[in-house]
Enzyme design. Structure first.
Site, PDB file in Angstrom:
ATOM      1  N   PHE A 150      -5.759 -12.521   4.540  1.00 32.32           N
ATOM      2  CA  PHE A 150      -5.549 -13.650   5.463  1.00 32.32           C
ATOM      3  C   PHE A 150      -5.995 -13.367   6.893  1.00 32.32           C
ATOM      4  O   PHE A 150      -6.187 -14.295   7.679  1.00 32.32           O
ATOM      5  CB  PHE A 150      -4.058 -14.049   5.474  1.00 32.32           C
ATOM      6  N   LYS A 174     -12.635 -15.475  -3.740  1.00 39.11           N
ATOM      7  CA  LYS A 174     -11.221 -15.866  -3.865  1.00 39.11           C
ATOM      8  C   LYS A 174     -10.615 -15.718  -2.473  1.00 39.11           C
ATOM      9  O   LYS A 174     -10.291 -14.615  -2.026  1.00 39.11           O
ATOM     10  CB  LYS A 174     -10.509 -14.941  -4.873  1.00 39.11           C
ATOM     11  N   CYS A 282      -6.652  -4.442  10.422  1.00 40.42           N
ATOM     12  CA  CYS A 282      -6.569  -3.143   9.750  1.00 40.42           C
ATOM     13  C   CYS A 282      -7.061  -2.038  10.675  1.00 40.42           C
ATOM     14  O   CYS A 282      -6.912  -0.868  10.380  1.00 40.42           O
ATOM     15  CB  CYS A 282      -7.368  -3.159   8.456  1.00 40.42           C
ATOM     16  N   GLU A 376       2.672   0.568   7.708  1.00 47.71           N
ATOM     17  CA  GLU A 376       1.870  -0.464   8.367  1.00 47.71           C
ATOM     18  C   GLU A 376       2.809  -1.592   8.787  1.00 47.71           C
ATOM     19  O   GLU A 376       3.482  -2.188   7.947  1.00 47.71           O
ATOM     20  CB  GLU A 376       0.808  -1.002   7.399  1.00 47.71           C
TER      21      GLU A 376
HETATM   22  P1  NAD Z   1      -2.674  -8.906   0.373  1.00 45.12           P
HETATM   23  O1  NAD Z   1      -2.947  -7.616  -0.296  1.00 45.12           O
HETATM   24  O2  NAD Z   1      -1.301  -9.464   0.301  1.00 45.12           O
HETATM   25  O3  NAD Z   1      -3.651 -10.043  -0.195  1.00 45.12           O
HETATM   26  C1  NAD Z   1      -5.032  -9.829  -0.329  1.00 45.12           C
HETATM   27  C2  NAD Z   1      -5.544 -10.672  -1.500  1.00 45.12           C
HETATM   28  O4  NAD Z   1      -4.900 -10.248  -2.702  1.00 45.12           O
HETATM   29  C3  NAD Z   1      -5.258 -12.155  -1.339  1.00 45.12           C
HETATM   30  O5  NAD Z   1      -6.405 -12.885  -1.709  1.00 45.12           O
HETATM   31  C4  NAD Z   1      -4.072 -12.392  -2.274  1.00 45.12           C
HETATM   32  O6  NAD Z   1      -4.110 -13.668  -2.862  1.00 45.12           O
HETATM   33  C5  NAD Z   1      -4.230 -11.330  -3.345  1.00 45.12           C
HETATM   34  N1  NAD Z   1      -2.943 -10.806  -3.860  1.00 45.12           N
HETATM   35  C6  NAD Z   1      -1.766 -10.686  -3.181  1.00 45.12           C
HETATM   36  N2  NAD Z   1      -0.836 -10.103  -3.969  1.00 45.12           N
HETATM   37  C7  NAD Z   1      -1.419  -9.845  -5.160  1.00 45.12           C
HETATM   38  C8  NAD Z   1      -0.978  -9.245  -6.382  1.00 45.12           C
HETATM   39  N3  NAD Z   1       0.259  -8.800  -6.537  1.00 45.12           N
HETATM   40  N4  NAD Z   1      -1.869  -9.138  -7.393  1.00 45.12           N
HETATM   41  C9  NAD Z   1      -3.131  -9.581  -7.262  1.00 45.12           C
HETATM   42  N5  NAD Z   1      -3.596 -10.167  -6.130  1.00 45.12           N
HETATM   43  C10 NAD Z   1      -2.763 -10.295  -5.087  1.00 45.12           C
HETATM   44  O7  NAD Z   1      -3.147  -8.736   1.896  1.00 45.12           O
HETATM   45  P2  NAD Z   1      -2.953  -9.763   3.101  1.00 45.12           P
HETATM   46  O8  NAD Z   1      -1.512  -9.797   3.470  1.00 45.12           O
HETATM   47  O9  NAD Z   1      -3.665 -11.026   2.833  1.00 45.12           O
HETATM   48  O10 NAD Z   1      -3.779  -9.004   4.245  1.00 45.12           O
HETATM   49  C11 NAD Z   1      -3.243  -8.002   5.046  1.00 45.12           C
HETATM   50  C12 NAD Z   1      -3.570  -6.621   4.522  1.00 45.12           C
HETATM   51  O11 NAD Z   1      -4.975  -6.474   4.384  1.00 45.12           O
HETATM   52  C13 NAD Z   1      -3.133  -5.503   5.454  1.00 45.12           C
HETATM   53  O12 NAD Z   1      -2.577  -4.462   4.693  1.00 45.12           O
HETATM   54  C14 NAD Z   1      -4.427  -5.061   6.111  1.00 45.12           C
HETATM   55  O13 NAD Z   1      -4.440  -3.733   6.577  1.00 45.12           O
HETATM   56  C15 NAD Z   1      -5.369  -5.237   4.982  1.00 45.12           C
HETATM   57  N6  NAD Z   1      -6.754  -5.333   5.452  1.00 45.12           N
HETATM   58  C16 NAD Z   1      -7.534  -4.243   5.268  1.00 45.12           C
HETATM   59  C17 NAD Z   1      -8.828  -4.255   5.736  1.00 45.12           C
HETATM   60  C18 NAD Z   1      -9.700  -3.045   5.569  1.00 45.12           C
HETATM   61  O14 NAD Z   1     -10.858  -3.126   5.904  1.00 45.12           O
HETATM   62  N7  NAD Z   1      -9.212  -1.930   5.089  1.00 45.12           N
HETATM   63  C19 NAD Z   1      -9.338  -5.389   6.383  1.00 45.12           C
HETATM   64  C20 NAD Z   1      -8.513  -6.501   6.527  1.00 45.12           C
HETATM   65  C21 NAD Z   1      -7.208  -6.460   6.062  1.00 45.12           C
END
Ligand code: NAD
Length: 485
Positions: A150, A174, A282, A376
């Site tokens: 997000f 997605k 991140c 985090e």
């Molecule tokens: P999230 O892991 O909750 O969601 C990411 C994606 O996974 C979404 O599309 C969501 O629909 C899906 N998802 C969520 N739970 C799931 C599950 N149990 N099984 C399968 N799919 C699932 O992450 P978020 O809250 O949207 O984003 C924030 C996180 O992303 C933070 O931890 C941040 O550090 C990380 N992030 C990392 C980078 C990087 O480059 N390393 C970049 C941006 C964000």
């Protein structure tokens, strides 16, 4: 509701999902209902994969110089639509308008890189024996998927879209179910840029779609960006189905501040790094380690933090759940003996009482065993620890399971080099608070911040989105003149 119900995008058309399950999309700025997002099913995914597979035959055979023409036009359209894209980004994500403009500008830079791919993917050829040539070509994989978080509604999708598609793949995106609106606008711009139908598709949804992507037999590669918990699930599930996968996870980035650091510049960088995008990056500084006496710099960091005003130069966090989680971390640290120097709890913005804001927060005298030191937080919070030596600071940084970024603030070049060598992170900054490599350098962390080989952007992404074909050809007519028979 400000916008109509969000639809999937399949074969160049916006279409309804087969589901009757929807989630509300609420603006973090003021709590207003923006749209509803469908929790699509495996049937919706299958339809999108069928369209992408059909488009692949022609798209992968289109010369790359022709394919990148779409991205020259897309870049111009991003520029033309910058204001609208930035407003949408702020509305659904909560970040400030200025931060959203910077996000779209980064999308433009990512697209510029994709337009340079013809220069970078020329294969190699060598006469390895008399009349015998070995030659390599980068070949597209087929249908690929990109699952995004997000916190960057436009930028993270654009980490993958231009490169994967310019290299000849067809994509299923997605979006995060929390911010799907920017992705729909991206689809419109790609169509306007002349991308053939079926090459780019969007399937909205949550866990069910992610699992269906990992299991679908016609999806060759999965890129994922999100939390470490989900990155592990996606990496395991998709690789157990013999797909290639690159899964970027969460982060806990450490800034090491040495007494010789330039106070004003360091303070500005630390405050900007921990509070930019409301700490939901991140690459955000989340832990600071003061080495020796840096009280004079911490004082200035607090001054800088107090200049950051929620609703003005600080955006909202994504939702009430996040707001609650961040405030809980602060309260627990306080109960464990840390000192809250600047307190962002219980923040309300006048006229936006339903917005989900947390003010900038500086916590001092954090010890390495506290949750604010290791986990985090994903909010505008910096946890300050103190050590006597650089090696003690490095031991704290090294022991953290993540490894996205680390930075050092110092004027001592030798010490900076020592920290670059010893820090266990993929991206290191020297006097830089957010050490994101600019294109063409690639983006990716280490340890539990990334699973899989290579990085997601820049030159490194070429290996992920293509496979090498090696051909050996013999053009001389004689038999037995060399060992290549
Ligand atoms: P999230 O892991 O909750 O969601 C990411 C994606 O996974 C979404 O599309 C969501 O629909 C899906 N998802 C969520 N739970 C799931 C599950 N149990 N099984 C399968 N799919 C699932 O992450 P978020 O809250 O949207 O984003 C924030 C996180 O992303 C933070 O931890 C941040 O550090 C990380 N992030 C990392 C980078 C990087 O480059 N390393 C970049 C941006 C964000």
């Amino acid at each position: 509701m400000k916008y109509s119900i969000t639809q999937n995008y399949v074969n160049g058309q916006f279409i309804d999902s087969h589901t009757n399950k929807f989630l509300d999309i609420v603006s973090p700025i003021d709590g207003k209902l923006l749209s509803k997002v469908p929790l699509s099913s495996a049937v919706d995914l299958n339809n999108a994969v069928t369209a992408a597979k059909a488009a692949f035959t022609s798209w992968s055979k289109t010369p790359i110089k022709e394919r990148v023409q779409v991205f020259f036009r897309y870049k111009t359209l991003l520029e033309k639509n910058l204001k609208e894209l930035a407003e949408l980004c702020s509305e659904e994500n909560g970040k400030t308008y200025g931060e959203s403009v910077a996000e779209i500008e980064k999308c433009i830079e990512l697209t510029e890189f994709a337009t340079s791919l013809p220069q970078l993917v020329t294969g190699e050829v060598l006469e390895v024996s008399r009349g015998v040539e070995c030659r390599t070509e980068h070949v597209a994989l087929g249908v690929v998927a990109s699952i995004v978080p997000f916190n960057f509604p436009s930028m993270v999708p654009n980490w993958t879209i231009p490169n994967a598609i310019a290299l000849g793949n067809c994509m299923i995106l997605k979006p995060s179910e929390k911010v799907p609106l920017s992705c729909a606008k991206i689809a419109l711009l790609l169509k306007e840029a002349g991308l053939p139908d079926g090459v780019f598709n969007i399937v909205n949804g949550g866990i069910e779609i992610v699992e269906a992507i990992c299991d679908h037999p016609d999806i060759e590669a999965v890129s994922f960006v999100g939390s470490t918990k989900v990155a592990k699930i996606v990496y395991q599930r998709s690789t157990s189905n013999y797909k290639r996968c690159l899964a970027l996870g969460g982060a806990k980035n450490h800034l090491m501040v040495l007494p010789d650091a330039i106070p004003a510049m360091t303070a500005q960088n630390v405050a900007a790094s921990m509070s930019g995008c409301a700490g939901q990056r991140c690459m955000a500084a989340s832990a600071m380690i003061g080495v020796g006496n840096v009280d004079h710099i911490i004082e200035k960091i607090c001054d800088e933090a107090r200049k950051i005003i929620p609703g003005e130069n600080l955006g909202a966090v994504i939702n009430k759940e996040s707001q609650f989680r961040i405030e809980k971390y602060i309260t627990e640290a306080e109960q464990q003996g840390a000192k809250i120097l600047v307190d962002g709890r219980n923040t309300k913005v006048k006229g936006k009482e339903e917005g989900t804001y947390v003010g900038p927060t500086v916590i001092d005298f954090v010890t390495p065993d506290m949750a604010v030191a290791t986990e985090e937080i994903f909010g505008p919070v910096i946890s300050i620890m103190r050590t006597n030596t650089v090696d003690e600071a490095l031991a704290i940084e090294n022991s953290n399971p993540y490894g996205n970024a680390a930075s050092v603030f110092t004027q001592n070049g030798g010490m900076a080099r020592y920290i670059i060598d010893k820090a266990s992170a993929g991206m290191i900054g020297v006097n830089v608070g957010v050490p994101v490599p600019r294109e063409p350098f690639s983006f990716g962390g280490w340890n539990e911040s990334k699973f899989g080989v290579g990085d997601i952007t820049g030159k490194s992404s070429i290996e992920f989105w293509t496979q090498l074909k090696k051909s050996t050809t013999k053009w001389n007519a004689e038999a037995g003149v060399n060992w290549m028979s």
